[in-house]
Design an enzyme around this catalytic site. Structure first.
Site, PDB file in Angstrom:
ATOM      1  N   CYS A  10       5.258  -5.519   1.673  1.00 24.08           N
ATOM      2  CA  CYS A  10       5.128  -6.363   0.474  1.00 24.08           C
ATOM      3  C   CYS A  10       6.349  -7.279   0.419  1.00 24.08           C
ATOM      4  O   CYS A  10       7.024  -7.477   1.436  1.00 24.08           O
ATOM      5  CB  CYS A  10       4.963  -5.521  -0.791  1.00 24.08           C
ATOM      6  SG  CYS A  10       6.347  -4.431  -1.179  1.00 24.08           S
ATOM      7  N   ASN A  13       9.622  -4.534  -1.149  1.00 26.96           N
ATOM      8  CA  ASN A  13       9.642  -3.161  -0.616  1.00 26.96           C
ATOM      9  C   ASN A  13      10.217  -2.171  -1.635  1.00 26.96           C
ATOM     10  O   ASN A  13      10.879  -1.200  -1.276  1.00 26.96           O
ATOM     11  CB  ASN A  13      10.398  -3.096   0.723  1.00 26.96           C
ATOM     12  CG  ASN A  13      10.233  -1.781   1.483  1.00 26.96           C
ATOM     13  OD1 ASN A  13      11.158  -1.306   2.130  1.00 26.96           O
ATOM     14  ND2 ASN A  13       9.073  -1.169   1.408  1.00 26.96           N
ATOM     15  N   CYS A  15       8.036  -1.773  -4.780  1.00 24.74           N
ATOM     16  CA  CYS A  15       6.881  -1.405  -5.617  1.00 24.74           C
ATOM     17  C   CYS A  15       5.654  -1.073  -4.755  1.00 24.74           C
ATOM     18  O   CYS A  15       5.358   0.096  -4.511  1.00 24.74           O
ATOM     19  CB  CYS A  15       6.532  -2.514  -6.605  1.00 24.74           C
ATOM     20  SG  CYS A  15       7.817  -2.826  -7.839  1.00 24.74           S
ATOM     21  N   ARG A  16       4.961  -2.102  -4.291  1.00 23.57           N
ATOM     22  CA  ARG A  16       3.648  -1.870  -3.667  1.00 23.57           C
ATOM     23  C   ARG A  16       3.704  -1.155  -2.325  1.00 23.57           C
ATOM     24  O   ARG A  16       2.969  -0.181  -2.112  1.00 23.57           O
ATOM     25  CB  ARG A  16       2.919  -3.217  -3.512  1.00 23.57           C
ATOM     26  CG  ARG A  16       2.564  -3.839  -4.833  1.00 23.57           C
ATOM     27  CD  ARG A  16       2.166  -5.291  -4.661  1.00 23.57           C
ATOM     28  NE  ARG A  16       3.314  -6.114  -4.302  1.00 23.57           N
ATOM     29  CZ  ARG A  16       3.250  -7.409  -3.988  1.00 23.57           C
ATOM     30  NH1 ARG A  16       2.071  -8.017  -3.979  1.00 23.57           N
ATOM     31  NH2 ARG A  16       4.333  -8.083  -3.685  1.00 23.57           N
ATOM     32  N   SER A  17       4.541  -1.640  -1.396  1.00 25.37           N
ATOM     33  CA  SER A  17       4.489  -1.033  -0.050  1.00 25.37           C
ATOM     34  C   SER A  17       5.054   0.388   0.001  1.00 25.37           C
ATOM     35  O   SER A  17       4.473   1.226   0.704  1.00 25.37           O
ATOM     36  CB  SER A  17       5.105  -1.945   1.014  1.00 25.37           C
ATOM     37  OG  SER A  17       6.463  -2.190   0.777  1.00 25.37           O
ATOM     38  N   ASP A 127       1.278  -8.197  -7.499  1.00 31.90           N
ATOM     39  CA  ASP A 127       2.677  -7.835  -7.701  1.00 31.90           C
ATOM     40  C   ASP A 127       2.865  -7.325  -9.139  1.00 31.90           C
ATOM     41  O   ASP A 127       2.620  -8.066 -10.087  1.00 31.90           O
ATOM     42  CB  ASP A 127       3.496  -9.111  -7.458  1.00 31.90           C
ATOM     43  CG  ASP A 127       4.987  -8.868  -7.559  1.00 31.90           C
ATOM     44  OD1 ASP A 127       5.387  -7.775  -7.992  1.00 31.90           O
ATOM     45  OD2 ASP A 127       5.737  -9.787  -7.211  1.00 31.90           O
TER      46      ASP A 127
HETATM   47  P1  4NP Z   1       7.031  -5.545  -4.421  1.00 29.26           P
HETATM   48  O1  4NP Z   1       7.432  -6.103  -5.868  1.00 29.26           O
HETATM   49  O2  4NP Z   1       6.901  -6.755  -3.513  1.00 29.26           O
HETATM   50  O3  4NP Z   1       5.722  -4.873  -4.646  1.00 29.26           O
HETATM   51  O4  4NP Z   1       8.135  -4.603  -4.002  1.00 29.26           O
HETATM   52  C1  4NP Z   1       8.494  -6.959  -6.103  1.00 29.26           C
HETATM   53  C2  4NP Z   1       9.768  -6.455  -6.194  1.00 29.26           C
HETATM   54  C3  4NP Z   1      10.833  -7.309  -6.459  1.00 29.26           C
HETATM   55  C4  4NP Z   1      10.621  -8.663  -6.600  1.00 29.26           C
HETATM   56  C5  4NP Z   1       9.329  -9.171  -6.489  1.00 29.26           C
HETATM   57  C6  4NP Z   1       8.275  -8.317  -6.226  1.00 29.26           C
HETATM   58  N1  4NP Z   1      11.708  -9.537  -6.881  1.00 29.26           N
HETATM   59  O5  4NP Z   1      11.471 -10.737  -7.070  1.00 29.26           O
HETATM   60  O6  4NP Z   1      12.866  -9.078  -6.945  1.00 29.26           O
END
Ligand code: 4NP
Length: 155
Positions: A10, A13, A15-17, A127
């Site tokens: 993702c 790294n 939340c989702r992945s 997201d």
């Molecule tokens: P992820 O979520 O891609 O599912 O881990 C996010 C985590 C952090 C951010 C964006 C999405 N960020 O902009 O910091």
């Protein structure tokens, strides 16, 4: 069965992945197939390098019995050689991975998580970072569906 190396990807790294990694690992363990898989996750950004998954994601995960202990790391070009399947959470990350791949063999390793969904008709794992509780719950619903589909396809 030969060992299969699966990497979930993702943006951050956190939340989702790592959630996808945790669910898939749980399903693999329940199927007593640990020795058949290497499972990891990474982000196309390095914003959260070394961090545990987002505290909200960990709370929602633990309510469903998943423990997330992954430390965020940035996706590296070498990951195309280390892994057989590289599974992105959304179209933006599919595009980013395509931009980093050398040649058709590496490109062919990329797929999108929602391709494995059997129940939900979603085209991306959204997201949840800037949203509320329901976003995190929805991510887990989608990922459980996709992880079941993925495991069925691989076992
Ligand atoms: P992820 O979520 O891609 O599912 O881990 C996010 C985590 C952090 C951010 C964006 C999405 N960020 O902009 O910091």
């Amino acid at each position: 069965m030969t060992q299969q190396k699966i990497l979930f990807v993702c943006l951050g790294n956190i939340c989702r992945s790592p959630m996808a990694e945790g669910i898939f690992r749980d399903y693999v363990e329940k199927n007593r197939a640990e020795r058949s898989f290497i499972i990891d996750s990474a982000g196309t950004s390095g914003y959260h390098q070394g961090e545990l998954p987002d505290a909200r994601m960990r709370v929602h995960a633990s309510r469903r019995g998943y423990h997330l202990a992954h430390r965020s790391r940035r996706f590296q070009q070498e990951d195309f050689e280390r892994f057989d399947k590289i599974i992105a959470m959304d179209d933006t990350n599919v595009e980013r991975l395509h931009g980093m791949a050398f040649g058709d063999e590496q490109k062919a390793k990329i797929s999108k998580m929602t391709d494995y969904c059997r129940v939900f008709k979603a085209t991306e794992i959204p997201d949840p970072y800037y949203g509320g509780d329901s976003g995190f719950e929805h991510v887990i619903d989608l990922l459980e569906d996709a992880c079941k589909g993925l495991l069925d396809e691989l076992i």
